[in-house]
Enzyme design. Structure first.
Site, mmCIF file in Angstrom:
data_model
loop_
_atom_site.group_PDB
_atom_site.id
_atom_site.type_symbol
_atom_site.label_atom_id
_atom_site.label_comp_id
_atom_site.label_asym_id
_atom_site.label_seq_id
_atom_site.Cartn_x
_atom_site.Cartn_y
_atom_site.Cartn_z
ATOM 1 N N THR A 143 0.820 -1.218 0.000
ATOM 2 C CA THR A 143 0.000 0.000 0.000
ATOM 3 C C THR A 143 0.851 1.264 0.000
ATOM 4 O O THR A 143 1.723 1.425 0.860
ATOM 5 C CB THR A 143 -0.907 -0.011 1.252
ATOM 6 O OG1 THR A 143 -1.635 -1.230 1.248
ATOM 7 C CG2 THR A 143 -1.854 1.172 1.242
ATOM 8 N N GLU A 144 0.577 2.155 -0.945
ATOM 9 C CA GLU A 144 1.288 3.429 -1.083
ATOM 10 C C GLU A 144 2.813 3.231 -1.104
ATOM 11 O O GLU A 144 3.570 4.083 -0.656
ATOM 12 C CB GLU A 144 0.909 4.410 0.042
ATOM 13 C CG GLU A 144 -0.589 4.682 0.168
ATOM 14 C CD GLU A 144 -1.151 5.522 -0.970
ATOM 15 O OE1 GLU A 144 -0.389 5.865 -1.882
ATOM 16 O OE2 GLU A 144 -2.369 5.804 -0.942
ATOM 17 N N ALA A 145 3.216 2.063 -1.609
ATOM 18 C CA ALA A 145 4.641 1.719 -1.721
ATOM 19 C C ALA A 145 5.356 1.759 -0.373
ATOM 20 O O ALA A 145 6.547 2.048 -0.298
ATOM 21 C CB ALA A 145 5.354 2.614 -2.739
#
Lengths: 394, 375
Positions: A143-145
């Site tokens: 998630t979101e890197a």
């Protein structure tokens, strides 16, 4: 030879209902609003961009390739509100020029909840992607890197060959993000986002006071042609097309011309992200702390940066043992939907420095409203779980 | 630049926000221009080091503490009339480049002075007759305001909400109105007190219909359903007191609602500090300076979207005054969650530092300059 890897993140959060402290109906999600927003974005972005990309693949005889990561909550909503969107992604998959990434089903903070929960959500996502697209991703994006050494280890154990992270100078030092690396403690391929070139499209495309405004496909292709390294990773939100950057900005024209402008350079070609996962690494990157691709801090502070966020998250986490013990699939699913990172993003108070980004995406008047609403939902769920546990034990 | 400012009150003789506004404004303007501050005579002489105060001789004296409480008596109006006549006579003995009036009590004198001297006229409207009377205005006061608004070269007002009122009710040309929000001397409100054992929710203000106090009492009832150990304080006097006491008895919460009566200025910082949350449920509120005071005291604020201050403040909770459930929902949120209260407090204090009177003075001076350059 430089490989251009375009990966688009496709996600729509499920927004919570306005749930005041007096409500006890357990209807936590605002289906009507979610439907409305989904249909709007489907029209403005998904359907149109998919069609354009399909055309570009055909026009270039498959030389144009892209990758997508679709969250489970996106797919759920697409199936519920606009199955056409799924169909158009399937058509793209059929070309063989498109591949998919893996991630947590709920676009969640599960990696911070616990190993078991994280693994479970990745499996759920894998199952869904297999079921809908008959595809098995080999590259993982959290998630979101959100990324660190520990995450690299965890996903390597789960069988992935590559993992996405932000090409942030704090960890790269003098090194370029345009090469394949590996983490200190595992052998997985580390695929780093070139944030400058990515943000040129994602954030700066329509900024009139940007010195490079207006950005055209030929100019951008020229930049790509001059980039050092073996691969340039352009990772952006898919909603950039038509939603974050409106049609009037010329974003679709840009995309329309990009493949042929890039392919004009003999040393450039497009690749799917899984092709990069077979490359040999040139070096090792050590990321002991949490790195992400969000805002100026590039850490987890957009989701867990203030007391409200950590307090809400800790309470969510504490419910884990109760939810597991009860084993009610419906409640587990709700609890997981509350792990979606967007709920925490709405509570972010880092307004003064890079407030605009937060403001644009905020479903609430203020982070304080977001927090109160979230806590009302969570308290209600907790009470519900406790009631059920009491019932089953008596 | 020399400004003839026509005021009505000045500390220590003040009955409301107008006197404070004039004091802070003149203080911050002192390095930019020379202010001649005209005001009525008072029992004791008003002294200020930063501004020349000229108390006009006339047939009456202040202080005005008991005089102006929204109810206009003949006696009060004759005093206003008297002041406006005398101030023209006095002011004509001085030299100035611009006239600046505050509210209807001083505008007739300002208009006369403009006619006689041909100098530009600035009119600051802190509130209108409509706001003060919950929509039942004295027509002759509305007429005075109307005349002032049309005679003035520039109108300053304290919120966008107020600006819209002036456009809607008085037909003022929008481009003539400049919104300048009030400021706050945040340092006055830093104090610490020992908190009570109970959670405390505060209302402060005139007990009138337009302050929305009844919504506060109704929200109290809802809060007490879930948080029974909460105490609700109602500070201030006003015509609604009887109805409010009755309402609290009817709702069965009279033991949890305490009416404090008039709260002297010097007690305000302590009262804010004592409270866990401050609620301003105004139905109509041109600005609402107490909202800023609460935030400057580090007390989380719940403010009606109908209050001008809600346009200015970000780090607070905003509500529709009629949405009693939502007011209660937010009160409970602040009372229950320390993380929320702490963030509101910390970010609010930070925000307050930027809302200074010096900024108000800068913007006011810009208005002066624009008129002197292009009269």
């Amino acid at each position: 030879m430089a490989k251009i890897c375009l990966y688009f993140q496709v996600h729509q959060p499920e927004r919570l209902a306005k749930y005041n402290v007096f409500r006890r109906d357990h209807k936590y999600f605002d289906d009507e609003k979610n439907k409305k927003i989904f249909l709007k974005v489907a029209k403005k972005c998904y359907l149109e961009t998919n069609e354009l990309i399909l055309r570009l693949i055909k026009e270039t005889n498959g030389a144009f390739k892209v990758s997508y990561s679709m969250t489970g909550v996106f797919i759920d909503q697409a199936q519920r509100y606009c199955p056409k969107v799924i169909e158009s992604f399937k058509k793209l998959m059929d070309t063989g020029c498109v591949d998919l990434l893996s991630e947590t089903y709920y676009h969640s903070l599960a990696f911070l909840v616990g190993d078991k929960e994280f693994e479970e959500q990745v499996k759920l996502h894998k199952k869904k992607i297999k079921e809908i697209f008959d595809y098995e991703p080999v590259v993982f994006r959290n998630t979101e890197a959100m990324y660190n050494n520990k995450l690299a280890c965890a996903v390597e154990k789960m069988g992935f060959k590559g993992v996405v992270a932000e090409g942030w100078h704090k960890y790269l030092g003098w090194r370029s993000p345009n090469f394949i690396y590996k983490p200190v403690n595992s052998n997985i391929r580390l695929l780093l986002r070139n944030y400058r070139l990515s943000d040129d499209i994602g954030f700066r495309f329509s900024l009139r006071d940007w010195s490079e405004f207006p950005l055209t496909a030929d100019k951008y292709a020229l930049w790509l042609s001059k980039a050092e390294g073996t691969n340039v990773n352009i990772f952006i939100d898919y909603e950039t097309f038509g939603e974050h950057q409106w049609r009037e900005t010329g974003i679709f024209e840009f995309l329309k011309h990009l493949p042929k402008e890039v392919l004009r350079y003999p040393h450039l070609n497009f690749v799917k992200i899984n092709e990069l996962a077979n490359e040999e690494p040139v070096g090792v990157i050590d990321v002991p702390d949490m790195l992400s691709w969000a805002d100026v801090d590039r850490d987890a502070s957009a989701w867990l940066g203030n007391e409200m966020q950590t307090n809400a998250f800790n309470m969510l986490k504490e419910l884990a043992s109760l939810v597991y013990a009860l084993g009610d699939q419906q409640l587990i699913d709700i609890w997981r939907r509350l792990q979606t990172s967007d709920h925490f993003y709405y509570m972010c108070t880092k307004w003064f420095a890079d407030g605009d980004v937060h403001k644009y995406f905020n479903a609430y008047d203020s982070p304080y409203d977001a927090y109160i609403n979230y806590m009302n939902v969570l308290q209600d769920l907790k009470q519900l779980i406790n009631e059920r546990i009491k019932k089953t034990s008596s | 630049m020399k400004v003839a400012m026509l005021g009505w009150e000045f500390p220590p003789f003040i009955s409301g926000g107008l006197g404070t506004h004039c004091y802070e404004l003149t203080k911050e303007l002192k390095d930019k221009c020379e202010i001649l501050f005209f005001m009525p005579r008072t029992k004791g002489k008003v002294k200020a080091s930063h501004v020349k105060i000229i108390q006009v001789p006339g047939g009456f004296t202040g202080p005005y503490l008991k005089e102006f409480k929204g109810v206009i008596t003949n006696e009060f109006f004759s005093k206003v009339k008297n002041y406006n006549e005398c101030v023209v006579e006095t002011a004509l003995n001085y030299d100035f480049d611009l006239i600046h009036c505050h509210d209807w009590m001083t505008i007739l004198g300002g208009i006369k002075l403009k006619e006689k001297t041909k100098k530009p006229l600035v009119f600051t409207v802190h509130s209108t007759e409509w706001d003060r009377t919950a929509g039942h205005p004295w027509q002759f006061i509305v007429d005075i305001e109307n005349l002032g608004l049309h005679m003035a070269d520039k109108v300053i007002t304290v919120s966008r909400w107020m600006k819209n009122q002036l456009i809607k009710r008085y037909g003022v040309e929008p481009s003539k109105i400049k919104v300048i929000y009030n400021g706050i001397s945040a340092s006055k409100f830093r104090t610490s007190v020992k908190k009570l054992n109970n959670k405390v929710v505060l209302f402060l203000g005139r007990l009138s219909v337009q302050k929305g106090v009844d919504y506060f009492i109704r929200a109290a009832k809802k809060v007490l359903e879930l948080e029974p150990d909460t105490v609700f304080l109602v500070g201030g006097k006003g015509p609604e007191l009887k109805n409010l006491i009755k309402l609290s008895i009817e709702l069965g919460i009279s033991d949890k609602v305490r009416f404090l009566g008039y709260v002297p200025d010097e007690d305000l910082p302590k009262l804010y500090a004592l409270s866990d949350v401050y609620v301003m449920p105004s139905v109509a509120e041109p600005f609402g300076i107490t909202a800023l005071e609460a935030v400057a005291s580090g007390t989380p604020l719940i403010v009606s979207r109908a209050a001008g201050a809600s346009e200015l403040l970000k780090h607070c909770l905003k509500v529709d005054f009629w949405d009693v459930d939502e007011i209660a929902n937010k009160i409970i949120g602040v009372l229950r969650y320390n993380g929320l209260a702490e963030n509101l407090k910390r970010n609010g204090l930070c925000e307050c530092k930027k809302i200074s009177w010096s900024e108000v003075a800068d913007k006011t001076f810009d208005v002066y300059s624009s008129l002197i350059r292009n009269p």
